[in-house]
Write a protein that holds these residues in place. Structure first.
Motif, mmCIF file in Angstrom:
data_model
loop_
_atom_site.group_PDB
_atom_site.id
_atom_site.type_symbol
_atom_site.label_atom_id
_atom_site.label_comp_id
_atom_site.label_asym_id
_atom_site.label_seq_id
_atom_site.Cartn_x
_atom_site.Cartn_y
_atom_site.Cartn_z
ATOM 1 N N VAL A 139 -2.963 -6.451 12.418
ATOM 2 C CA VAL A 139 -2.510 -7.562 11.575
ATOM 3 C C VAL A 139 -1.492 -6.975 10.595
ATOM 4 N N PRO A 140 -0.198 -7.174 10.864
ATOM 5 C CA PRO A 140 0.817 -6.516 10.032
ATOM 6 C C PRO A 140 0.697 -6.895 8.569
ATOM 7 N N MET A 141 0.931 -5.928 7.719
ATOM 8 C CA MET A 141 0.914 -6.194 6.284
ATOM 9 C C MET A 141 2.029 -5.399 5.623
ATOM 10 N N TYR A 142 2.297 -5.702 4.375
ATOM 11 C CA TYR A 142 3.311 -4.964 3.636
ATOM 12 C C TYR A 142 2.661 -3.793 2.901
ATOM 13 N N PRO A 143 3.453 -2.794 2.569
ATOM 14 C CA PRO A 143 2.860 -1.633 1.891
ATOM 15 C C PRO A 143 2.104 -1.969 0.606
ATOM 16 N N ASP A 144 2.476 -3.055 -0.049
ATOM 17 C CA ASP A 144 1.762 -3.409 -1.281
ATOM 18 C C ASP A 144 0.708 -4.484 -1.037
ATOM 19 N N ASP A 145 0.246 -4.588 0.180
ATOM 20 C CA ASP A 145 -0.847 -5.525 0.471
ATOM 21 C C ASP A 145 -2.089 -5.129 -0.323
ATOM 22 N N ARG A 146 -2.760 -6.118 -0.866
ATOM 23 C CA ARG A 146 -3.902 -5.830 -1.727
ATOM 24 C C ARG A 146 -5.012 -5.088 -0.984
ATOM 25 N N ARG A 147 -5.097 -5.297 0.330
ATOM 26 C CA ARG A 147 -6.149 -4.621 1.085
ATOM 27 C C ARG A 147 -5.970 -3.111 1.120
ATOM 28 N N LEU A 148 -4.768 -2.652 0.863
ATOM 29 C CA LEU A 148 -4.529 -1.206 0.850
ATOM 30 C C LEU A 148 -4.812 -0.580 -0.507
ATOM 31 N N TYR A 149 -4.965 -1.400 -1.533
ATOM 32 C CA TYR A 149 -5.061 -0.838 -2.882
ATOM 33 C C TYR A 149 -6.307 0.010 -3.113
ATOM 34 N N PRO A 150 -7.460 -0.350 -2.534
ATOM 35 C CA PRO A 150 -8.603 0.570 -2.695
ATOM 36 C C PRO A 150 -8.332 1.940 -2.062
ATOM 37 N N VAL A 151 -7.612 1.958 -0.967
ATOM 38 C CA VAL A 151 -7.273 3.230 -0.312
ATOM 39 C C VAL A 151 -6.341 4.041 -1.209
ATOM 40 N N TYR A 152 -5.313 3.380 -1.727
ATOM 41 C CA TYR A 152 -4.400 4.097 -2.619
ATOM 42 C C TYR A 152 -5.147 4.637 -3.843
ATOM 43 N N ALA A 153 -6.019 3.825 -4.397
ATOM 44 C CA ALA A 153 -6.762 4.257 -5.588
ATOM 45 C C ALA A 153 -7.606 5.490 -5.279
ATOM 46 N N HIS A 154 -8.271 5.448 -4.140
ATOM 47 C CA HIS A 154 -9.106 6.577 -3.730
ATOM 48 C C HIS A 154 -8.257 7.846 -3.593
ATOM 49 N N CYS A 155 -7.123 7.724 -2.950
ATOM 50 C CA CYS A 155 -6.263 8.892 -2.729
ATOM 51 C C CYS A 155 -5.664 9.387 -4.044
ATOM 52 N N GLU A 156 -5.261 8.458 -4.898
ATOM 53 C CA GLU A 156 -4.706 8.886 -6.181
ATOM 54 C C GLU A 156 -5.736 9.693 -6.959
ATOM 55 N N ASP A 157 -6.966 9.201 -6.976
ATOM 56 C CA ASP A 157 -7.990 9.867 -7.781
ATOM 57 C C ASP A 157 -8.329 11.252 -7.251
ATOM 58 N N ARG A 158 -8.143 11.465 -5.949
ATOM 59 C CA ARG A 158 -8.522 12.750 -5.337
ATOM 60 C C ARG A 158 -7.339 13.641 -5.009
ATOM 61 N N GLY A 159 -6.124 13.219 -5.401
ATOM 62 C CA GLY A 159 -4.965 14.065 -5.135
ATOM 63 C C GLY A 159 -4.587 14.159 -3.666
ATOM 64 N N ILE A 160 -4.880 13.115 -2.906
ATOM 65 C CA ILE A 160 -4.563 13.113 -1.468
ATOM 66 C C ILE A 160 -3.214 12.431 -1.256
ATOM 67 N N PRO A 161 -2.239 13.114 -0.672
ATOM 68 C CA PRO A 161 -0.945 12.462 -0.420
ATOM 69 C C PRO A 161 -1.073 11.339 0.602
ATOM 70 N N VAL A 162 -0.288 10.304 0.413
ATOM 71 C CA VAL A 162 -0.255 9.184 1.355
ATOM 72 C C VAL A 162 1.146 9.075 1.942
ATOM 73 N N ILE A 163 1.201 8.984 3.244
ATOM 74 C CA ILE A 163 2.469 8.789 3.942
ATOM 75 C C ILE A 163 2.533 7.323 4.326
ATOM 76 N N ILE A 164 3.558 6.642 3.849
ATOM 77 C CA ILE A 164 3.713 5.220 4.176
ATOM 78 C C ILE A 164 4.913 5.066 5.096
ATOM 79 N N MET A 165 4.684 4.560 6.282
ATOM 80 C CA MET A 165 5.814 4.288 7.163
ATOM 81 C C MET A 165 6.478 3.000 6.692
ATOM 82 N N ALA A 166 7.666 3.137 6.159
ATOM 83 C CA ALA A 166 8.383 1.978 5.619
ATOM 84 C C ALA A 166 9.863 2.197 5.860
#
Lengths: 313, 313, 313
Positions: A139-166
């Motif tokens: 189900v295509p979504m945009y990089p700022d889709d709200r469903r991705l925000y918990p993932v981003y938050a988790h990665c930010e808090d743990r210093g995990i880089p995120v690669i976004i294909m955009a």
């Protein structure tokens, strides 16, 4: 040819996006539809790699050796259109070719708890980041889709880089690479290190603005650097404000590892920029040994083939 | 060095956007966070001005003198993030340094009657235009937000130029500089003269299309002209269809007044274009003495330091 | 001057967008407001055609002859702002100047049954495609407006090319040329051949991305090729992946047929590219005699003035 023979540059290379012809990758569209893939490669003005056509890991490793590519970053994928590659497949590839590949985890963004558990599982297994491909999800979504925000938050808090294909064919249409989406994510998670894979192309000036403004944004134009409209602007940025956040990647098999590296080495980049793009920036971002604060020198990484994926990195 | 020594060009300069280190400006983020400001300046490939670091008006005036900048346009601002500078503060600066600065009024767009009353008050006090920064308002909005339309209508009817900041860090994300918003305003108020401050960057081709189409649109790329992606397109337009609507500005202290002017004078602009960009276009737009239809020659403006802000301009 | 004298290139030209000074065209804004039109032409850095100023078909035909323009593609139009030209008027022009013009049908998109019936009527009368100008319709719409989808479906099923004006002054504001709209149409109708008229300008990199991705998209930058921002990117694409889908057009009278063709012939295009852009791509797309699979050689088309419009094409 030894590394030191290459035009005065002896820096080894981390190729930030490689899809080797092994395991689940062989079921992806880029291997099941070779004519489609080769047409794409030729549209870029490049010749398809022999290893890709032969679907041969041995040939790919030989091409990497000749190109001076010490390490390939291998990203799992969750996609209907392109085909999926599981995290376990990527981990297996890393194990089977120790020291040559670094794993990046894919997620299913529709279930936040499972996604986060999977990230933790793979990071514990030696993976070095998370791959998010919003427009390519079932189900295509945009990089700022709200469903991705918990993932981003988790990665930010743990210093995990995120690669976004955009960039490039990032989704059903060109709106999926529209730079505003990444811009919002970068602003909302200022400590999250974000790599814009495919470099936001064709929105070159725009993604460079985003990177100019947001210090947590890295840009990897991948094969679109190869003379696609705007490519000189990527280079100028790499020689300027983006020097420490510009990443080299072939997106093999879309571009050939060897010819692409030779072409890149001839570009008019300042020597510090070239070394940063080819190795230092990626090593520091992924926390590889040999990067700042790591225990081992870079050369040890190239040669440290005895190490298992989960140890190295 | 006298003005006539500068590479054959003796034209004085109107710098269309200057934030002097005085009064309310000293509380803005660009003076309270000098490290942030200097990093921005260096990302552009420029060195921070000594006057900015010393927060010294005397040094700034000396830099302006050496650069041949006769007049700086000083814009009041209403913003949470960047910091606000009141119209009265700008008026005071104009009074304190007679002949060196021209005032532009800020508004609070959330109350149309008060905004219009304030515009009238400041225009009566000698101000020469209105500064609208939609994305920087406490409640960010787009340039074509309906709440701004009464202001635009008022200014159109009275021949008051409006400066719209729609480029660079124009708001919470890059959508705030998206050119469609300014395009709509320019189409809806065809007699309103609009200056696109920060030049719509990074949407360079797009804002040039808007200016190509709308004769009431002026473009001031400000410091983004300094080799940011697309900057050559600004120059070509300045040498072509945009010759009479291209404006020079340093955005001091983001760029240094002196080094920036020296760099600009070396650009491959036709001599008529250079003179227009540096002086004539701004003088005509703001209705300064020395411009078409005005009573005094331009040289008188530079020297007319006895005049108070409300008289001059 | 014979064709073979022109810088080594003897290829005749199909000019993909020409609005001759005849019949309904004379009521369009580009003829009723000559000052507006000439200002536009001069903003592009070109001089208005004498034939346009004289509103003379004889002069235009002489200019076409001198420029080596064998065939002009004439597109009917349905628009309030620009003015409408009926399909019957275009058919009459084709009949009156046999062999020199090819007709393209306009539609009213608000009634799908009548639109489709009109397409069928004009194709039966020898027209070669459909012209869709979404932003210029009396009720402006985007290229991916649902009301247009029955028309696209009809054309896709019957192999009728569709020309979508999505560039330049394509509608009330610059959003009407935003490339995502054409991208969606091209993706939703993969067998529909789409010409992006005005080349998506100013979204140059973006429309080139769309054409890179969608093999059914042709790009005709028209007069915006004449040194508008991004024009070199059009050229590089024409010399590369877009070689078989790049189309030449003057948009006469907005650019002069003769001066524009002379300028184009001097561009650094590979000889195969030039010939394709000037003739082969358009001939193949429109199914003209002399193109692949057609019965007559190209030279016969230029000379075949005895043929009526409905026979040729």
């Amino acid at each position: 040819m030894s590394h030191s023979d290459r035009g005065g540059s002896s820096a080894p290379i981390i190729d930030f996006r490689v899809r080797p012809p092994a395991r689940g990758f062989l079921d992806m569209i880029m291997y099941t539809s070779p004519a489609r893939r080769d047409r794409f490669t030729r549209q870029l003005g490049l010749e398809p790699a022999r290893s890709a056509q032969a679907r041969s890991m041995d040939m790919l490793l030989a091409e990497m050796d000749r190109a001076g590519v010490g390490v390939g970053v291998v990203q799992a994928r969750f996609s209907d259109f392109f085909g999926s590659v599981s995290n376990d497949d990527v981990a297996a590839i890393c194990r089977e070719y120790p020291g040559r590949f670094v794993g990046i985890a894919a997620i299913d963004p529709t279930g936040r708890r499972a996604a986060i558990a999977e990230i933790d599982r793979m990071m514990a297994a030696g993976f070095r980041g998370v791959n998010v491909e919003p427009g390519a999800y079932p189900v295509p979504m945009y990089p700022d889709d709200r469903r991705l925000y918990p993932v981003y938050a988790h990665c930010e808090d743990r210093g995990i880089p995120v690669i976004i294909m955009a960039g490039g064919n990032a989704g059903p249409d060109v709106s999926y690479s529209f730079p505003v989406h990444v811009d919002r994510v970068a602003g909302d998670f200022p400590a999250l290190k974000i790599v814009v894979s495919h470099g936001g192309w064709p929105w070159v000036s725009e993604i460079l603005h985003v990177a100019f403004r947001r210090e947590n944004v890295y840009v990897s134009p991948d094969m679109y650097l190869h003379e696609a409209p705007g490519w000189e602007d990527y280079l100028r940025a790499a020689n300027g404000f983006l020097a420490e956040r510009f990443l080299y990647a072939s997106c093999y098999p879309l571009a050939p590892v060897e010819e692409y590296a030779e072409w890149f080495r001839r570009l008019p980049l300042e020597s510090g920029t070239r070394e940063r793009a080819l190795w230092r920036n990626a090593a520091a971002l992924l926390g590889l040994p040999g990067s700042a604060g790591a225990a081992e020198p870079a050369t040890a990484i190239i040669q440290g083939k005895e190490q298992a994926c989960r140890d190295w990195p």
